[in-house]
Design an enzyme around this catalytic site. Structure first.
Site, PDB file in Angstrom:
ATOM      1  N   SER B 153       0.702  -1.313   0.092  1.00 47.23           N
ATOM      2  CA  SER B 153      -0.147  -0.051  -0.046  1.00 47.23           C
ATOM      3  C   SER B 153       0.792   1.452  -0.155  1.00 47.23           C
ATOM      4  O   SER B 153       1.876   1.466  -0.849  1.00 47.23           O
ATOM      5  CB  SER B 153      -0.742  -0.049   1.179  1.00 47.23           C
ATOM      6  N   ARG B 223     -11.449   6.864  10.476  1.00 46.43           N
ATOM      7  CA  ARG B 223     -11.205   5.412  10.278  1.00 46.43           C
ATOM      8  C   ARG B 223     -12.162   4.726   9.890  1.00 46.43           C
ATOM      9  O   ARG B 223     -11.827   3.652   8.974  1.00 46.43           O
ATOM     10  CB  ARG B 223     -10.705   5.078  11.831  1.00 46.43           C
ATOM     11  N   ASP B 318      -9.229  -5.990  -4.543  1.00 43.94           N
ATOM     12  CA  ASP B 318      -8.857  -4.690  -3.829  1.00 43.94           C
ATOM     13  C   ASP B 318      -9.332  -3.565  -4.837  1.00 43.94           C
ATOM     14  O   ASP B 318      -8.914  -3.278  -6.119  1.00 43.94           O
ATOM     15  CB  ASP B 318      -7.112  -4.543  -3.796  1.00 43.94           C
ATOM     16  N   HIS B 351      -8.393  -4.662  -0.072  1.00 46.12           N
ATOM     17  CA  HIS B 351      -6.904  -4.080   0.047  1.00 46.12           C
ATOM     18  C   HIS B 351      -6.240  -4.933   1.359  1.00 46.12           C
ATOM     19  O   HIS B 351      -5.155  -5.129   1.248  1.00 46.12           O
ATOM     20  CB  HIS B 351      -7.217  -2.923   0.289  1.00 46.12           C
ATOM     21  N   ASP B 352      -7.087  -5.157   2.435  1.00 47.36           N
ATOM     22  CA  ASP B 352      -6.550  -5.797   3.514  1.00 47.36           C
ATOM     23  C   ASP B 352      -5.944  -7.209   3.201  1.00 47.36           C
ATOM     24  O   ASP B 352      -4.896  -7.558   3.910  1.00 47.36           O
ATOM     25  CB  ASP B 352      -7.498  -6.247   4.462  1.00 47.36           C
TER      26      ASP B 352
END
Lengths: 203, 382
Positions: B153, B223, B318, B351-352
């Protein structure tokens, strides 16, 4: 990897490798475990990229020191510029494509020369099988009709026509069996069709 | 699988100023870092790991918390003995960037010019500024050339930036789930997060330290927004679906759905330990990263100066930094005839996924580091 090791491992690839000039820039479409590129890099000082879709093959290519790009050939070769390669290899992969003509056109676009191989459907045991009323299952077509990844069945005679249509001129066509060229009745006795092609120059 | 066990952070002070992309400079600064494994005699086995938005120098191993709990490094599944980045072979460095809130000089520290915390006066930093700071740490540790610089990332942006700013100083560049620049959508999400912080009444123009408060509400929303972009629609559907917290609708604005409970929990937890000014700074660094900009938006030109070999990996679900973005980098590298390997992992986690243990992903990274190791042990460039 040297030539002896390649002959032992893959006699068909060893035959094809002699058509690739030293120092060529090579794109290997459907490069599998990367054995051909490893050989071309180490013995013929080629600079190469492999393209492969299978997750399990990617680490094998990395182990061999092959720069591999994971991608579906069907989604096109937009990654590669026109005339980027001296030689494009597409070995025993074309028959798995849905859009065979599209892939061939892309090959003609990115490469100056190409070598394309595929299992020859007109190999005599296949013909015998069909005469007996059954789909052929052989060493070169090792699948049942219901689980084969080979979507396209082509013969040596069939292919030249499509290659021409896609902008490729046939320089040479060889039928191989067990990695050795077959000169008598090739479309009967050859299990693997290998074409050496060149991009047609627009008149 | 074995682990590094308990690890300890170190710090290094740099008295000379760090000039920044903005034209400002940091008069002096401290970097927190951790190292794992042993640097070999010719210093050829060093690997630098660059962190992403909410992470730190604590890459692997664990800290023992006061309450007896364990604080495990953010890439512990990737880095350690026998792991893909094998610390029995490599000397691995995790470094915390300036502007962060994990110990390196940041907005909560004293501004030597005023004697008060920097707060909003902490200069805006870029990915390139971070890389230059990291290079000074490498100098101090005597590492002239890294075997690899690696990150996921935002960390991947730093690795990519290393390959352009210091082409001679890395043999391999490993860029996971990253992008050559943020899209308008990415920037939009970042700005929503920033607005949440900037409009929190407890923000006080970034000088909330003096007021003894923290803009927790803003940070929490920031967040929550960010977290949504890390997950895929499918993984959210599978994990939470329309599951209800209390079995039935509550007909109010408390928590009805499991996903609400999850996001609020993530937001609360984050706002306890993360700094709002740092969040602003890091999202700006993300937004500004665009190495092609100085080359007429031609990424191939931007990467023409690189010398490293590259490994890139992306994940199909992602949508934050999609596979298309990684392919742009691969294409630019191919245009430059760089040796590049690219894996596109069909993983469901969005994405994680770059932080999770997917065997296909791990196997590619492991194979790649095996090759790097072969190059080192053969004494040549792999």
């Amino acid at each position: 990897m040297n030539f002896r090791e390649l002959i032992k491992l893959r006699p068909d690839l060893a035959f094809i490798a002699h058509w690739v000039r030293n120092g060529s820039e090579v794109l290997d479409l459907g490069c599998g475990d990367g054995v051909m590129l490893e050989y071309l890099q180490s013995d013929k000082q080629c600079l190469g990229y492999g393209v492969e879709i299978d997750d399990d093959k990617i680490p094998l290519c990395v182990n061999r020191g092959v720069a591999v790009i994971q991608q579906d050939l069907e989604s096109g070769l937009a990654m590669f510029a026109d005339n980027a390669f001296d030689m494009v290899l597409c070995l025993s992969a074309l028959q798995m494509m849905k859009n065979v003509e599209g892939v061939l056109r892309d090959i003609a676009r990115v490469g100056r020369e190409a070598i394309v191989s595929f299992p020859n459907f007109a190999y005599w045991p296949h013909r015998v099988s069909l005469l007996r009323g059954r789909m052929p299952v052989s060493k070169s077509l090792p699948y049942e009709w219901y689980d084969t990844p080979n979507l396209r069945c082509a013969t040596i005679k069939d292919f030249e026509e499509l290659a021409n249509k896609a902008g490729l001129e046939v320089l040479e066509c060889i039928a191989l069996h067990e990695g050795k060229p077959v000169s008598v009745l090739p479309n009967w006795r050859g299990s693997l069709a290998v074409f050496r092609l060149r991009k047609k120059i627009a008149a | 699988m074995s682990s590094l066990g308990i690890v300890f952070p170190q710090s290094m002070h740099f008295p000379e100023p760090l000039p920044l992309s903005s034209g400002a400079s940091l008069s002096d600064y401290t970097l927190m870092y951790e190292t794992y494994g042993t640097l070999n005699a010719d210093k050829s086995n060093a690997v630098l790991i660059c962190h992403a938005l909410n992470a730190s120098h604590h890459v692997a191993g664990m800290y023992e918390r006061a309450d007896g709990g364990k604080n495990v490094g953010w890439w512990d599944n990737m880095v350690g003995p026998g792991k893909p980045v094998d610390t029995d072979r490599f000397f691995v460095i995790g470094v915390n960037n300036p502007g962060s809130c994990f110990g390196s000089t940041g907005p909560m520290h004293t501004n030597p010019a005023t004697g008060k915390p920097y707060g909003a006066d902490f200069p805006v930093v870029t990915v390139e500024d971070w890389v230059r700071a990291q290079a000074r740490l490498a100098d101090a540790l005597g590492i002239q050339q890294f075997a690899a610089v690696m990150g996921g990332s935002l960390g991947g942006m730093q690795a990519l930036s290393w390959s352009m700013l210091f082409p001679e100083r890395l043999r391999h560049c490993v860029v996971i789930a990253s992008t050559p620049k943020l899209s308008a959508q990415n920037i939009a999400f970042n700005d929503v997060a920033r607005q949440a912080i900037l409009t929190d009444p407890d923000f006080h123009g970034g000088h909330y330290y003096e007021h003894g408060v923290v803009p927790k509400r803003g940070l929490r929303v920031a967040r929550m927004v960010g977290h949504i972009t890390y997950l895929s629609d499918d993984s959210m559907a599978e994990k939470f679906g329309r599951g209800l917290r209390n079995g039935d609708y509550q007909f109010g604005y408390g928590i009805d759905f499991e996903i609400e409970s999850y996001l609020r929990y993530q937001g609360d937890k984050f706002s306890e330990y993360f700094d709002a000014n740092t969040y602003l700074l890091i999202t700006k660094a993300l937004d500004y990263f665009d190495p092609a900009r100085a080359h007429g938006d031609d990424l191939s030109k931007a990467l023409a100066c690189t010398k490293a070999d590259f490994l890139l990996a992306s994940f199909t679900t992602d949508w934050r930094f999609s596979p298309e973005r990684s392919r742009e980098i691969v294409q630019a590298l191919v245009n430059n005839k760089r040796r590049v390997t690219y894996a596109e992992i069909d993983a469901p986690h969005g994405h994680d996924a770059f932080l999770l243990e997917d065997l296909r992903y791990m196997n590619v990274v492991r194979a790649y580091y095996n090759r790097i190791w072969q190059g080192i042990s053969e004494g040549g460039r792999a």
